[in-house]
Design a protein around this motif. Sequence first.
Motif, PDB file in Angstrom:
ATOM      1  N   HIS A   1      34.098  15.046  13.741  1.00  0.00           N
ATOM      2  CA  HIS A   1      33.209  14.453  12.741  1.00  0.00           C
ATOM      3  C   HIS A   1      33.072  15.294  11.479  1.00  0.00           C
ATOM      4  O   HIS A   1      32.465  14.842  10.501  1.00  0.00           O
ATOM      5  CB  HIS A   1      31.826  14.206  13.347  1.00  0.00           C
ATOM      6  N   GLY A   2      33.610  16.505  11.493  1.00  0.00           N
ATOM      7  CA  GLY A   2      33.535  17.324  10.298  1.00  0.00           C
ATOM      8  C   GLY A   2      34.133  16.613   9.097  1.00  0.00           C
ATOM      9  O   GLY A   2      35.244  16.086   9.161  1.00  0.00           O
ATOM     10  N   GLY A   3      33.390  16.563   8.000  1.00  0.00           N
ATOM     11  CA  GLY A   3      33.865  15.900   6.789  1.00  0.00           C
ATOM     12  C   GLY A   3      33.507  14.432   6.707  1.00  0.00           C
ATOM     13  O   GLY A   3      33.803  13.774   5.703  1.00  0.00           O
ATOM     14  N   THR A   4      32.849  13.900   7.723  1.00  0.00           N
ATOM     15  CA  THR A   4      32.468  12.488   7.721  1.00  0.00           C
ATOM     16  C   THR A   4      30.957  12.353   7.643  1.00  0.00           C
ATOM     17  O   THR A   4      30.253  12.591   8.629  1.00  0.00           O
ATOM     18  CB  THR A   4      32.978  11.767   8.984  1.00  0.00           C
ATOM     19  N   THR A   5      30.472  12.011   6.481  1.00  0.00           N
ATOM     20  CA  THR A   5      29.063  11.687   6.290  1.00  0.00           C
ATOM     21  C   THR A   5      28.977  10.502   5.336  1.00  0.00           C
ATOM     22  O   THR A   5      29.840  10.328   4.468  1.00  0.00           O
ATOM     23  CB  THR A   5      28.263  12.865   5.703  1.00  0.00           C
ATOM     24  N   TYR A   6      27.951   9.691   5.518  1.00  0.00           N
ATOM     25  CA  TYR A   6      27.758   8.515   4.692  1.00  0.00           C
ATOM     26  C   TYR A   6      26.390   8.586   4.023  1.00  0.00           C
ATOM     27  O   TYR A   6      25.409   9.025   4.638  1.00  0.00           O
ATOM     28  CB  TYR A   6      27.844   7.249   5.545  1.00  0.00           C
ATOM     29  N   PRO A   7      26.278   8.155   2.768  1.00  0.00           N
ATOM     30  CA  PRO A   7      24.989   8.205   2.066  1.00  0.00           C
ATOM     31  C   PRO A   7      23.944   7.327   2.741  1.00  0.00           C
ATOM     32  O   PRO A   7      24.262   6.273   3.296  1.00  0.00           O
ATOM     33  CB  PRO A   7      25.331   7.682   0.663  1.00  0.00           C
ATOM     34  N   ALA A   8      22.700   7.760   2.684  1.00  0.00           N
ATOM     35  CA  ALA A   8      21.601   6.956   3.204  1.00  0.00           C
ATOM     36  C   ALA A   8      21.608   5.588   2.524  1.00  0.00           C
ATOM     37  O   ALA A   8      21.837   5.481   1.314  1.00  0.00           O
ATOM     38  CB  ALA A   8      20.271   7.661   2.970  1.00  0.00           C
ATOM     39  N   GLY A   9      21.389   4.571   3.306  1.00  0.00           N
ATOM     40  CA  GLY A   9      21.402   3.213   2.777  1.00  0.00           C
ATOM     41  C   GLY A   9      22.751   2.528   2.880  1.00  0.00           C
ATOM     42  O   GLY A   9      22.835   1.308   2.682  1.00  0.00           O
ATOM     43  N   SER A  10      23.813   3.292   3.154  1.00  0.00           N
ATOM     44  CA  SER A  10      25.136   2.685   3.302  1.00  0.00           C
ATOM     45  C   SER A  10      25.172   1.769   4.513  1.00  0.00           C
ATOM     46  O   SER A  10      24.564   2.061   5.545  1.00  0.00           O
ATOM     47  CB  SER A  10      26.199   3.774   3.475  1.00  0.00           C
ATOM     48  N   ARG A  11      25.903   0.678   4.384  1.00  0.00           N
ATOM     49  CA  ARG A  11      26.110  -0.211   5.526  1.00  0.00           C
ATOM     50  C   ARG A  11      27.401   0.232   6.205  1.00  0.00           C
ATOM     51  O   ARG A  11      28.478   0.235   5.616  1.00  0.00           O
ATOM     52  CB  ARG A  11      26.212  -1.663   5.089  1.00  0.00           C
ATOM     53  N   VAL A  12      27.279   0.634   7.479  1.00  0.00           N
ATOM     54  CA  VAL A  12      28.396   1.201   8.234  1.00  0.00           C
ATOM     55  C   VAL A  12      28.608   0.383   9.499  1.00  0.00           C
ATOM     56  O   VAL A  12      27.652   0.060  10.215  1.00  0.00           O
ATOM     57  CB  VAL A  12      28.130   2.677   8.608  1.00  0.00           C
ATOM     58  N   LEU A  13      29.853   0.058   9.783  1.00  0.00           N
ATOM     59  CA  LEU A  13      30.221  -0.626  11.019  1.00  0.00           C
ATOM     60  C   LEU A  13      30.958   0.344  11.928  1.00  0.00           C
ATOM     61  O   LEU A  13      31.961   0.933  11.523  1.00  0.00           O
ATOM     62  CB  LEU A  13      31.119  -1.829  10.725  1.00  0.00           C
ATOM     63  N   GLU A  14      30.448   0.520  13.151  1.00  0.00           N
ATOM     64  CA  GLU A  14      31.201   1.243  14.173  1.00  0.00           C
ATOM     65  C   GLU A  14      31.841   0.198  15.085  1.00  0.00           C
ATOM     66  O   GLU A  14      31.153  -0.496  15.831  1.00  0.00           O
ATOM     67  CB  GLU A  14      30.318   2.177  14.980  1.00  0.00           C
ATOM     68  N   ALA A  15      33.149   0.084  15.005  1.00  0.00           N
ATOM     69  CA  ALA A  15      33.881  -0.918  15.768  1.00  0.00           C
ATOM     70  C   ALA A  15      34.357  -0.309  17.078  1.00  0.00           C
ATOM     71  O   ALA A  15      35.226   0.554  17.090  1.00  0.00           O
ATOM     72  CB  ALA A  15      35.070  -1.433  14.967  1.00  0.00           C
ATOM     73  N   GLY A  16      33.745  -0.745  18.184  1.00  0.00           N
ATOM     74  CA  GLY A  16      34.085  -0.188  19.483  1.00  0.00           C
ATOM     75  C   GLY A  16      33.265   1.049  19.775  1.00  0.00           C
ATOM     76  O   GLY A  16      33.798   2.140  19.932  1.00  0.00           O
ATOM     77  N   CYS A  17      31.950   0.880  19.894  1.00  0.00           N
ATOM     78  CA  CYS A  17      31.066   2.035  20.048  1.00  0.00           C
ATOM     79  C   CYS A  17      31.051   2.586  21.459  1.00  0.00           C
ATOM     80  O   CYS A  17      30.578   3.708  21.688  1.00  0.00           O
ATOM     81  CB  CYS A  17      29.651   1.686  19.618  1.00  0.00           C
ATOM     82  N   GLY A  18      31.544   1.812  22.435  1.00  0.00           N
ATOM     83  CA  GLY A  18      31.558   2.289  23.807  1.00  0.00           C
ATOM     84  C   GLY A  18      30.170   2.637  24.298  1.00  0.00           C
ATOM     85  O   GLY A  18      29.204   1.914  24.073  1.00  0.00           O
ATOM     86  N   VAL A  19      30.061   3.797  24.959  1.00  0.00           N
ATOM     87  CA  VAL A  19      28.775   4.219  25.533  1.00  0.00           C
ATOM     88  C   VAL A  19      27.914   4.975  24.533  1.00  0.00           C
ATOM     89  O   VAL A  19      26.904   5.560  24.899  1.00  0.00           O
ATOM     90  CB  VAL A  19      28.998   5.064  26.798  1.00  0.00           C
ATOM     91  N   GLY A  20      28.297   4.965  23.259  1.00  0.00           N
ATOM     92  CA  GLY A  20      27.472   5.561  22.215  1.00  0.00           C
ATOM     93  C   GLY A  20      27.666   7.051  22.003  1.00  0.00           C
ATOM     94  O   GLY A  20      26.907   7.673  21.251  1.00  0.00           O
ATOM     95  N   ALA A  21      28.684   7.633  22.627  1.00  0.00           N
ATOM     96  CA  ALA A  21      28.906   9.074  22.485  1.00  0.00           C
ATOM     97  C   ALA A  21      29.161   9.458  21.032  1.00  0.00           C
ATOM     98  O   ALA A  21      28.663  10.483  20.549  1.00  0.00           O
ATOM     99  CB  ALA A  21      30.071   9.514  23.370  1.00  0.00           C
ATOM    100  N   GLN A  22      29.940   8.635  20.320  1.00  0.00           N
ATOM    101  CA  GLN A  22      30.206   8.918  18.911  1.00  0.00           C
ATOM    102  C   GLN A  22      29.087   8.376  18.017  1.00  0.00           C
ATOM    103  O   GLN A  22      28.854   8.898  16.925  1.00  0.00           O
ATOM    104  CB  GLN A  22      31.544   8.310  18.489  1.00  0.00           C
ATOM    105  N   THR A  23      28.386   7.340  18.472  1.00  0.00           N
ATOM    106  CA  THR A  23      27.291   6.764  17.691  1.00  0.00           C
ATOM    107  C   THR A  23      26.220   7.803  17.412  1.00  0.00           C
ATOM    108  O   THR A  23      25.671   7.873  16.303  1.00  0.00           O
ATOM    109  CB  THR A  23      26.669   5.565  18.430  1.00  0.00           C
ATOM    110  N   VAL A  24      25.901   8.608  18.417  1.00  0.00           N
ATOM    111  CA  VAL A  24      24.906   9.668  18.239  1.00  0.00           C
ATOM    112  C   VAL A  24      25.317  10.600  17.107  1.00  0.00           C
ATOM    113  O   VAL A  24      24.485  10.997  16.269  1.00  0.00           O
ATOM    114  CB  VAL A  24      24.716  10.461  19.549  1.00  0.00           C
ATOM    115  N   GLN A  25      26.598  10.942  17.051  1.00  0.00           N
ATOM    116  CA  GLN A  25      27.076  11.817  15.988  1.00  0.00           C
ATOM    117  C   GLN A  25      26.956  11.140  14.625  1.00  0.00           C
ATOM    118  O   GLN A  25      26.567  11.768  13.632  1.00  0.00           O
ATOM    119  CB  GLN A  25      28.529  12.222  16.252  1.00  0.00           C
ATOM    120  N   LEU A  26      27.271   9.852  14.561  1.00  0.00           N
ATOM    121  CA  LEU A  26      27.215   9.137  13.286  1.00  0.00           C
ATOM    122  C   LEU A  26      25.799   9.119  12.720  1.00  0.00           C
ATOM    123  O   LEU A  26      25.584   9.438  11.546  1.00  0.00           O
ATOM    124  CB  LEU A  26      27.713   7.703  13.467  1.00  0.00           C
ATOM    125  N   VAL A  27      24.826   8.743  13.544  1.00  0.00           N
ATOM    126  CA  VAL A  27      23.465   8.619  13.025  1.00  0.00           C
ATOM    127  C   VAL A  27      22.813   9.974  12.811  1.00  0.00           C
ATOM    128  O   VAL A  27      21.912  10.114  11.969  1.00  0.00           O
ATOM    129  CB  VAL A  27      22.593   7.742  13.946  1.00  0.00           C
TER     130      VAL A  27
END
Length: 266
Positions: free
Chosen positions: A29-55
């Motif tokens: 996830h290094g280098g991946t950040t999105y501005p507050a308010g951005s609309r982001v789609l996680e396609a294939g979130c699975g059990v949320g292991a990566q979702t936690v990192q995104l939010v």
Amino acid sequence: MGTDYVHGYTPAETRRLTDQAGTLADLLHGGTTYPAGSRVLEAGCGVGAQTVQLVTRSPGVQLVAIDISEASLAQAKARVAEHAPYAVVDWRHADLHELPGEKFDHVFVCFVLEHLADPVDALTRLRGLLNPGGTITVIEGDHGSAFFHPRSTRAQAVVDCLVDLQAAAGGDSLIGRRLQPLLEQAGYDDVRVEPRTVYADQNRPHLVDGFTRKTFVAMVESVRERAVAAGLLTAAEWAAGIRDLEKSAAPGGTFHYAFFKGVGRT
């Protein structure tokens, strides 16, 4: 569009995904950040292991997370509620044939394309959801990048079983090396792909435990029953191969693996 998930929807697989995400959080996830308010789609979130990192890394994003498995979505909701209770996520049960009919600023896809028979079609569909100037971030592994010490033909045989079984299910566990041409074929601009390499030895015990043992060896072990049932190896041959592979996590052993992270724009 999906294929049979070769690793299975089991508690062991959930633990493996969790161990992998925690161990490799900064690497992937290094280098991946999105501005507050951005609309982001996680396609294939699975059990949320990566979702936690995104939010966690991009607080304030408007995240929509989709997955084809209702059971995985339920686990993802619980995981985010525990580890990022402030986050607001719009959870949706859908596959890549049923993408939201709306636009996003960014799309994030991690360990999904390897399971698809037509990854270019999936990437093209996702591009259609992006606003002008939007980005897609794709992360995939490549089992062909796994090499280890001590070398062992028996250990390599069990790794090859995973590669062959995933191919038989319609996927490609060597897809990491193809990210750049796949993104180009799907029509993305300014495509950039780079390797994110893991190297583990006894001086990096957190990687030996979190990646070599709990991520990679556990992933190979997840297809034991399928491999033996398919006649790829006997039960004895499988056990011998796993024993040899586990030596790479023992003192004096080493393990190398490369993930590939690609970014494209509309």
